[in-house]
Design a protein around this motif. Structure first.
Motif, PDB file in Angstrom:
ATOM      1  N   HIS A   1       0.843  -1.210   0.000  1.00 54.28           N
ATOM      2  CA  HIS A   1       0.000   0.000   0.000  1.00 54.28           C
ATOM      3  C   HIS A   1       0.872   1.252   0.000  1.00 54.28           C
ATOM      4  O   HIS A   1       0.573   2.227  -0.688  1.00 54.28           O
ATOM      5  CB  HIS A   1      -0.927  -0.006   1.221  1.00 54.28           C
ATOM      6  CG  HIS A   1      -2.140  -0.867   1.040  1.00 54.28           C
ATOM      7  ND1 HIS A   1      -3.233  -0.461   0.298  1.00 54.28           N
ATOM      8  CD2 HIS A   1      -2.427  -2.104   1.471  1.00 54.28           C
ATOM      9  CE1 HIS A   1      -4.154  -1.413   0.312  1.00 54.28           C
ATOM     10  NE2 HIS A   1      -3.684  -2.431   1.008  1.00 54.28           N
TER      11      HIS A   1
ATOM     12  N   LYS B   1      -4.607   6.103  -6.740  1.00 54.57           N
ATOM     13  CA  LYS B   1      -5.723   6.419  -5.855  1.00 54.57           C
ATOM     14  C   LYS B   1      -5.723   7.906  -5.563  1.00 54.57           C
ATOM     15  O   LYS B   1      -5.089   8.367  -4.612  1.00 54.57           O
ATOM     16  CB  LYS B   1      -5.588   5.631  -4.547  1.00 54.57           C
ATOM     17  CG  LYS B   1      -6.350   4.338  -4.578  1.00 54.57           C
ATOM     18  CD  LYS B   1      -6.262   3.597  -3.277  1.00 54.57           C
ATOM     19  CE  LYS B   1      -7.481   3.790  -2.416  1.00 54.57           C
ATOM     20  NZ  LYS B   1      -8.681   3.117  -2.911  1.00 54.57           N
TER      21      LYS B   1
ATOM     22  N   TYR C   1     -12.702   9.495  -7.640  1.00 53.65           N
ATOM     23  CA  TYR C   1     -13.900   8.887  -7.056  1.00 53.65           C
ATOM     24  C   TYR C   1     -15.189   9.607  -7.431  1.00 53.65           C
ATOM     25  O   TYR C   1     -16.281   9.131  -7.122  1.00 53.65           O
ATOM     26  CB  TYR C   1     -13.716   8.711  -5.540  1.00 53.65           C
ATOM     27  CG  TYR C   1     -12.758   7.557  -5.326  1.00 53.65           C
ATOM     28  CD1 TYR C   1     -13.217   6.260  -5.202  1.00 53.65           C
ATOM     29  CD2 TYR C   1     -11.382   7.760  -5.397  1.00 53.65           C
ATOM     30  CE1 TYR C   1     -12.342   5.192  -5.112  1.00 53.65           C
ATOM     31  CE2 TYR C   1     -10.496   6.701  -5.313  1.00 53.65           C
ATOM     32  CZ  TYR C   1     -10.982   5.423  -5.172  1.00 53.65           C
ATOM     33  OH  TYR C   1     -10.113   4.361  -5.113  1.00 53.65           O
TER      34      TYR C   1
ATOM     35  N   PRO D   1     -16.790   0.584  -8.918  1.00 54.17           N
ATOM     36  CA  PRO D   1     -16.469   1.941  -8.449  1.00 54.17           C
ATOM     37  C   PRO D   1     -15.369   1.962  -7.387  1.00 54.17           C
ATOM     38  O   PRO D   1     -14.655   2.957  -7.253  1.00 54.17           O
ATOM     39  CB  PRO D   1     -17.794   2.439  -7.855  1.00 54.17           C
ATOM     40  CG  PRO D   1     -18.846   1.562  -8.428  1.00 54.17           C
ATOM     41  CD  PRO D   1     -18.215   0.232  -8.703  1.00 54.17           C
ATOM     42  N   GLY D   2     -15.215   0.851  -6.639  1.00 55.21           N
ATOM     43  CA  GLY D   2     -14.171   0.809  -5.614  1.00 55.21           C
ATOM     44  C   GLY D   2     -13.620  -0.593  -5.460  1.00 55.21           C
ATOM     45  O   GLY D   2     -13.264  -1.009  -4.361  1.00 55.21           O
ATOM     46  N   SER D   3     -13.549  -1.326  -6.560  1.00 54.96           N
ATOM     47  CA  SER D   3     -13.120  -2.735  -6.479  1.00 54.96           C
ATOM     48  C   SER D   3     -12.707  -3.241  -7.858  1.00 54.96           C
ATOM     49  O   SER D   3     -13.074  -2.644  -8.871  1.00 54.96           O
ATOM     50  CB  SER D   3     -14.275  -3.602  -5.964  1.00 54.96           C
ATOM     51  OG  SER D   3     -15.410  -3.377  -6.775  1.00 54.96           O
ATOM     52  N   CYS D   4     -11.965  -4.352  -7.858  1.00 54.69           N
ATOM     53  CA  CYS D   4     -11.589  -4.980  -9.128  1.00 54.69           C
ATOM     54  C   CYS D   4     -12.492  -6.172  -9.397  1.00 54.69           C
ATOM     55  O   CYS D   4     -13.177  -6.671  -8.503  1.00 54.69           O
ATOM     56  CB  CYS D   4     -10.124  -5.412  -9.084  1.00 54.69           C
ATOM     57  SG  CYS D   4      -9.060  -4.024  -9.504  1.00 54.69           S
TER      58      CYS D   4
ATOM     59  N   LEU E   1      -7.499   0.299 -11.217  1.00 54.04           N
ATOM     60  CA  LEU E   1      -6.522   0.626 -10.175  1.00 54.04           C
ATOM     61  C   LEU E   1      -5.550  -0.537 -10.036  1.00 54.04           C
ATOM     62  O   LEU E   1      -5.953  -1.699 -10.192  1.00 54.04           O
ATOM     63  CB  LEU E   1      -7.245   0.841  -8.836  1.00 54.04           C
ATOM     64  CG  LEU E   1      -6.351   1.161  -7.643  1.00 54.04           C
ATOM     65  CD1 LEU E   1      -5.799   2.578  -7.735  1.00 54.04           C
ATOM     66  CD2 LEU E   1      -7.107   0.994  -6.328  1.00 54.04           C
TER      67      LEU E   1
ATOM     68  N   ILE F   1      -4.263  -4.134  -4.855  1.00 57.55           N
ATOM     69  CA  ILE F   1      -3.486  -5.100  -4.078  1.00 57.55           C
ATOM     70  C   ILE F   1      -4.294  -6.391  -3.885  1.00 57.55           C
ATOM     71  O   ILE F   1      -3.739  -7.485  -3.913  1.00 57.55           O
ATOM     72  CB  ILE F   1      -3.040  -4.438  -2.759  1.00 57.55           C
ATOM     73  CG1 ILE F   1      -1.942  -3.421  -3.124  1.00 57.55           C
ATOM     74  CG2 ILE F   1      -2.527  -5.447  -1.740  1.00 57.55           C
ATOM     75  CD1 ILE F   1      -1.817  -2.256  -2.243  1.00 57.55           C
TER      76      ILE F   1
ATOM     77  N   ARG G   1      -6.440  -7.571  -6.030  1.00 60.53           N
ATOM     78  CA  ARG G   1      -6.370  -8.257  -7.332  1.00 60.53           C
ATOM     79  C   ARG G   1      -5.108  -9.114  -7.390  1.00 60.53           C
ATOM     80  O   ARG G   1      -5.136 -10.281  -7.775  1.00 60.53           O
ATOM     81  CB  ARG G   1      -6.366  -7.186  -8.447  1.00 60.53           C
ATOM     82  CG  ARG G   1      -6.219  -7.696  -9.874  1.00 60.53           C
ATOM     83  CD  ARG G   1      -6.081  -6.477 -10.810  1.00 60.53           C
ATOM     84  NE  ARG G   1      -5.892  -6.861 -12.199  1.00 60.53           N
ATOM     85  CZ  ARG G   1      -4.740  -7.220 -12.739  1.00 60.53           C
ATOM     86  NH1 ARG G   1      -3.640  -7.263 -11.965  1.00 60.53           N
ATOM     87  NH2 ARG G   1      -4.656  -7.534 -14.006  1.00 60.53           N
TER      88      ARG G   1
ATOM     89  N   GLY H   1     -11.548  -6.079  -3.179  1.00 64.32           N
ATOM     90  CA  GLY H   1     -10.817  -4.884  -2.769  1.00 64.32           C
ATOM     91  C   GLY H   1     -10.549  -4.975  -1.283  1.00 64.32           C
ATOM     92  O   GLY H   1     -11.124  -5.837  -0.603  1.00 64.32           O
ATOM     93  N   SER H   2      -9.706  -4.096  -0.778  1.00 66.35           N
ATOM     94  CA  SER H   2      -9.365  -4.138   0.651  1.00 66.35           C
ATOM     95  C   SER H   2     -10.627  -4.025   1.507  1.00 66.35           C
ATOM     96  O   SER H   2     -10.760  -4.727   2.507  1.00 66.35           O
ATOM     97  CB  SER H   2      -8.419  -2.989   1.006  1.00 66.35           C
ATOM     98  OG  SER H   2      -7.260  -3.082   0.226  1.00 66.35           O
TER      99      SER H   2
END
Ligand code: PMP
Length: 275
Positions: A58, A127, A132, A163-166, A185, A188, A190, A224-225
């Motif tokens: 990160h 990021k 966003y 929108p906030g994930s792979c 993006l 991590i 992914r 995603g995280s």
């Protein structure tokens, strides 16, 4: 939000969140001129320790984001091209406990009518706060139309990300995910999914994915995280597989939860103790 006894790291000091002030006219406030990371930490009951997951990775991505925009965030009275005063915040945010029950939940998604931002205008690789707003447009549209979330296509009309994930899909036992050059993006999670799947004996192919491949795939999930591994039940009302969590998705999800909580010795190097 309850801010009683809430402390954050701001400008070199740990302060009450209510005392951490930035200029409302600052470039970060007016133009989203900031880069950031969302780092997930998991409590390990056995060792009574809080572990940050893939902290180094990160921080590496934060540095890459910072390199591109030449700042973390800009306070003060500047414009979008200002370079100072630079500042930084570290803010712990409590998240709901990871629960295997979460496993049962899935998402009804739509393909957004909005296209994902592209490297030729606002790079989705990093990021940056301003990115966003594109995510917001897709999420608001999805909710307005009764979906849980959206999947973006990119400028080339192939699949990019949420929108906030792979995104991953499964076809005939093989995992597929869009290329890092398909407007996604550099996630991590992914990377984690690909690495742990390999060990589980599941191949991943990184390649561009067409919209109709999603409608006809066997399984799909967003990751995603924050989202961890969340199955997709339907896309534009086409059921994904049986419209429930698929076997391969479940296998990866269960392994992921074990790894992030420190239950798999082979992956302990991904965990950084906080205390
Ligand atoms: N894509 C976007 C647009 C995101 O905001 C996120 C969450 N950071 C992800 C993908 C997943 O990234 P990561 O796995 O690094 O959390």
């Amino acid at each position: 939000m309850n801010t009683v006894k809430r402390f954050i790291w701001f400008d070199g000091k740990i302060v009450d969140v209510n005392d951490a002030k930035i200029n409302v006219l600052s470039p970060t406030s007016q133009f989203g001129l900031n880069v950031f990371e969302g780092i997930r930490c998991y409590w390990n009951k056995q060792s009574q320790q809080l572990y940050a997951f893939r902290l180094e990775d990160h921080l590496k991505r934060l540095k890459r984001s910072q390199k591109l925009l030449q700042t973390l965030f800009v306070d003060g009275f500047g414009s979008w091209s200002s370079a100072s005063p630079v500042n930084m915040i570290i803010s712990p945010i409590q998240k709901a406990k990871t629960n295997p029950e979460y496993n049962k939940k899935g998402l009804n998604c739509c393909i957004s009518s909005w296209r994902r931002i592209s490297d030729s205008s606002l790079s989705p690789r990093i990021k940056c706060g301003a990115n966003y707003i594109n995510s917001r447009m897709a999420q608001l549209e999805a909710l307005k139309n009764g979906y849980d979330t959206a999947i973006f296509l990119n400028a080339h009309e192939t699949v990019s990300e949420g929108p906030g994930s792979c995104l991953f899909m499964v076809k005939d036992g093989v995992l597929y995910t869009p290329l890092l050059t398909d407007s996604v993006l550099e996630s991590i999670t992914r990377d984690t999914v690909m690495k742990i799947s390999k060990v589980l004996g599941i191949d991943t192919i990184e390649r561009s994915i067409d919209r109709t491949e999603l409608y006809t795939c066997d399984e799909a999930f967003l990751c995603g995280s924050a989202m961890e591994i969340t199955p997709i039940f339907s896309i534009d009302k086409y059921a994904v597989g049986d419209g429930a969590q698929g076997k391969i998705t479940k296998k990866i999800h269960v392994e992921y939860l074990k790894i992030v909580t420190g239950a798999v010795p082979e992956y302990l190097e991904w965990l950084t103790p906080i205390y």
